[in-house]
Design a protein around this motif. Structure first.
Motif, mmCIF file in Angstrom:
data_model
loop_
_atom_site.group_PDB
_atom_site.id
_atom_site.type_symbol
_atom_site.label_atom_id
_atom_site.label_comp_id
_atom_site.label_asym_id
_atom_site.label_seq_id
_atom_site.Cartn_x
_atom_site.Cartn_y
_atom_site.Cartn_z
ATOM 1 N N ALA A 145 0.739 -1.022 0.065
ATOM 2 C CA ALA A 145 0.082 0.036 0.042
ATOM 3 C C ALA A 145 0.876 1.257 0.083
ATOM 4 O O ALA A 145 0.419 2.363 -0.789
ATOM 5 C CB ALA A 145 -1.107 0.216 1.150
ATOM 6 N N ARG A 146 2.152 1.211 0.839
ATOM 7 C CA ARG A 146 2.736 2.560 1.115
ATOM 8 C C ARG A 146 3.507 2.727 -0.527
ATOM 9 O O ARG A 146 3.697 3.835 -1.006
ATOM 10 C CB ARG A 146 3.637 2.355 2.091
ATOM 11 C CG ARG A 146 3.347 2.374 3.393
ATOM 12 C CD ARG A 146 3.923 2.278 4.687
ATOM 13 N NE ARG A 146 3.480 2.732 5.788
ATOM 14 C CZ ARG A 146 4.134 2.423 6.922
ATOM 15 N NH1 ARG A 146 5.044 1.719 7.016
ATOM 16 N NH2 ARG A 146 3.577 2.816 8.002
ATOM 17 N N VAL A 147 3.912 1.579 -1.142
ATOM 18 C CA VAL A 147 4.689 1.858 -2.319
ATOM 19 C C VAL A 147 3.737 2.269 -3.440
ATOM 20 O O VAL A 147 4.077 3.195 -4.186
ATOM 21 C CB VAL A 147 5.218 0.417 -2.693
ATOM 22 C CG1 VAL A 147 5.801 0.527 -3.962
ATOM 23 C CG2 VAL A 147 6.429 0.072 -1.903
ATOM 24 N N ILE A 161 -3.901 -1.213 6.388
ATOM 25 C CA ILE A 161 -3.674 -0.530 5.145
ATOM 26 C C ILE A 161 -4.019 0.897 5.229
ATOM 27 O O ILE A 161 -3.437 1.884 4.968
ATOM 28 C CB ILE A 161 -4.244 -1.322 3.710
ATOM 29 C CG1 ILE A 161 -3.685 -2.632 3.690
ATOM 30 C CG2 ILE A 161 -4.299 -0.415 2.551
ATOM 31 C CD1 ILE A 161 -4.175 -3.595 2.675
ATOM 32 N N VAL A 162 -5.360 1.211 5.628
ATOM 33 C CA VAL A 162 -6.092 2.485 5.772
ATOM 34 C C VAL A 162 -5.110 3.289 6.631
ATOM 35 O O VAL A 162 -4.957 4.649 6.452
ATOM 36 C CB VAL A 162 -7.523 2.187 6.403
ATOM 37 C CG1 VAL A 162 -8.224 3.611 6.765
ATOM 38 C CG2 VAL A 162 -8.187 1.649 5.363
ATOM 39 N N ALA A 163 -4.873 2.709 7.764
ATOM 40 C CA ALA A 163 -4.040 3.785 8.694
ATOM 41 C C ALA A 163 -2.602 4.205 8.274
ATOM 42 O O ALA A 163 -1.978 5.000 8.628
ATOM 43 C CB ALA A 163 -3.890 2.788 10.017
ATOM 44 N N LEU A 222 -4.712 8.267 1.443
ATOM 45 C CA LEU A 222 -5.584 8.221 0.313
ATOM 46 C C LEU A 222 -7.013 7.532 0.639
ATOM 47 O O LEU A 222 -6.772 6.502 1.731
ATOM 48 C CB LEU A 222 -4.977 7.517 -0.923
ATOM 49 C CG LEU A 222 -3.690 7.963 -1.473
ATOM 50 C CD1 LEU A 222 -3.047 7.196 -2.398
ATOM 51 C CD2 LEU A 222 -3.960 9.598 -1.766
ATOM 52 N N PRO A 223 -7.705 7.616 -0.095
ATOM 53 C CA PRO A 223 -9.273 6.895 0.072
ATOM 54 C C PRO A 223 -9.016 5.505 -0.413
ATOM 55 O O PRO A 223 -8.308 5.098 -1.050
ATOM 56 C CB PRO A 223 -10.210 7.577 -1.106
ATOM 57 C CG PRO A 223 -9.716 8.696 -1.285
ATOM 58 C CD PRO A 223 -8.082 8.852 -1.235
ATOM 59 N N VAL A 224 -9.660 4.476 0.569
ATOM 60 C CA VAL A 224 -9.188 3.290 0.391
ATOM 61 C C VAL A 224 -10.510 2.312 0.188
ATOM 62 O O VAL A 224 -11.681 2.690 0.969
ATOM 63 C CB VAL A 224 -8.661 2.405 1.690
ATOM 64 C CG1 VAL A 224 -8.517 0.794 1.579
ATOM 65 C CG2 VAL A 224 -7.285 2.922 1.671
ATOM 66 N N SER A 225 -10.624 1.631 -1.009
ATOM 67 C CA SER A 225 -11.806 0.710 -1.124
ATOM 68 C C SER A 225 -11.198 -0.809 -0.860
ATOM 69 O O SER A 225 -10.185 -1.333 -1.309
ATOM 70 C CB SER A 225 -12.305 0.814 -2.556
ATOM 71 O OG SER A 225 -13.159 0.093 -2.997
ATOM 72 N N MET A 226 -12.406 -1.447 -0.055
ATOM 73 C CA MET A 226 -12.081 -2.828 0.199
ATOM 74 C C MET A 226 -12.695 -3.797 -0.829
ATOM 75 O O MET A 226 -13.789 -3.531 -0.955
ATOM 76 C CB MET A 226 -12.460 -2.968 1.605
ATOM 77 C CG MET A 226 -12.281 -4.491 2.068
ATOM 78 S SD MET A 226 -13.119 -4.550 3.620
ATOM 79 C CE MET A 226 -12.932 -6.483 4.023
ATOM 80 N N ARG A 252 -13.378 0.637 10.229
ATOM 81 C CA ARG A 252 -11.772 0.598 10.073
ATOM 82 C C ARG A 252 -11.082 1.836 9.036
ATOM 83 O O ARG A 252 -10.136 1.960 8.562
ATOM 84 C CB ARG A 252 -11.368 -0.447 9.538
ATOM 85 C CG ARG A 252 -11.565 -1.588 11.017
ATOM 86 C CD ARG A 252 -11.307 -3.114 10.491
ATOM 87 N NE ARG A 252 -11.556 -4.064 11.256
ATOM 88 C CZ ARG A 252 -12.446 -4.260 12.303
ATOM 89 N NH1 ARG A 252 -13.612 -3.699 12.055
ATOM 90 N NH2 ARG A 252 -12.440 -5.123 13.325
ATOM 91 N N GLY A 253 -12.451 2.665 8.458
ATOM 92 C CA GLY A 253 -11.849 3.712 7.738
ATOM 93 C C GLY A 253 -11.863 3.494 5.992
ATOM 94 O O GLY A 253 -11.574 4.350 5.302
#
Length: 260
Positions: free
Chosen positions: A32-34, A75-77, A81-85, A104-105
């Protein structure tokens, strides 16, 4: 906790903008960070297949939901950016699964219909959207129909397109902002779906060797293209190739970058 309503609005705007939303799916914090640090990336989406594989589970809701949600929350934390699961089919209770994801965001998600009766599939869509409203956000549901992925190889493609349109329109009427039709790669099928569902309503998955480039999908009116498990496979391919090279007496690739 980030401003979920603002992140949800951002994710909605990214789907309706003239530019296609390209999502390289992620499966853990480092991926996620990359991806989030890559120029041009505006949102993230998780891949349930890849998260399950990370923990040694097969795809298809075999990974325990608590474990799945824990990774998504991490991942969200880890990103801004916005995150879709990828919620798969909702683990037996799509509304409750969406509620827990939002806690969880998460501000958007995929939901598979698995070709259940259409009334049941629509009810699941409505439950997820209701969970978003109850949390004070416009949850960006990428309502997925499995018409193509569950069809036999010799199925009539025209009839599959018609059924995907029928189900997709029902999901849109129920309030889903976009419809995900995996298994569609042919230009003429994408055009038919995009025309029937409306501009910036269709989302597809990029499949190695078969899919159209993202810029062409944008021209056809596609809202979003994601990568599902394929980004993890890209990473694993690079890992296996590098391992084979060094085991055979070589060295690691000179192009290796410090990304963690």
């Amino acid at each position: 906790m980030p401003d979920l309503a603002a992140r949800a609005r951002t994710l909605t705007d990214l789907h309706t903008a003239p530019e296609i939303l390209v999502l390289a799916n992620v499966w853990d914090v480092v991926s996620a960070r990359v991806v989030a640090a890559t120029d041009g990336v505006r949102a993230l989406a998780t891949a349930s297949h890849s998260i399950a594989a990370t923990f040694g589970y097969e795809d298809g809701e075999n990974i325990p939901l608590d474990l799945h949600l824990d990774m998504v929350g991490r991942i969200v934390a880890a990103v801004e950016l916005p995150v879709s699961m990828d919620m798969e089919a909702g683990y037996g209770d799509p509304g409750e699964t969406a509620r827990r994801a939002i806690e969880r965001g998460v501000v958007g998600g995929n939901l598979e219909d698995r070709m259940q009766p259409l009334d049941d599939a629509v009810a699941a869509v409505e439950a997820v959207l209701r969970a978003g409203r109850d949390a004070g956000i416009d949850f960006v549901l990428n309502a997925r129909t499995d018409v193509f992925v569950q069809a036999p190889r010799d199925a009539d493609r025209g009839r599959l397109v018609d059924e995907a349109i029928r189900r997709g329109r029902a999901f849109l009427d129920a309030g889903a902002p976009v419809v995900f039709v995996p298994g569609v790669v042919a230009r003429e099928e994408i055009v038919a779906l995009a025309d029937a569902l409306g501009p910036r309503r269709l989302t597809v998955i990029s499949v190695p060797r078969y899919s159209l480039p993202a810029r062409e999908l944008e021209e056809l009116g596609v809202a979003r293209v994601s990568t599902g498990p394929f980004t993890q496979r890209v990473a694993l391919t690079a890992l296996q190739d590098a391992t084979a090279e060094i085991v055979a007496g070589g060295v690691l690739p000179e192009s290796t970058r410090t990304l963690n």
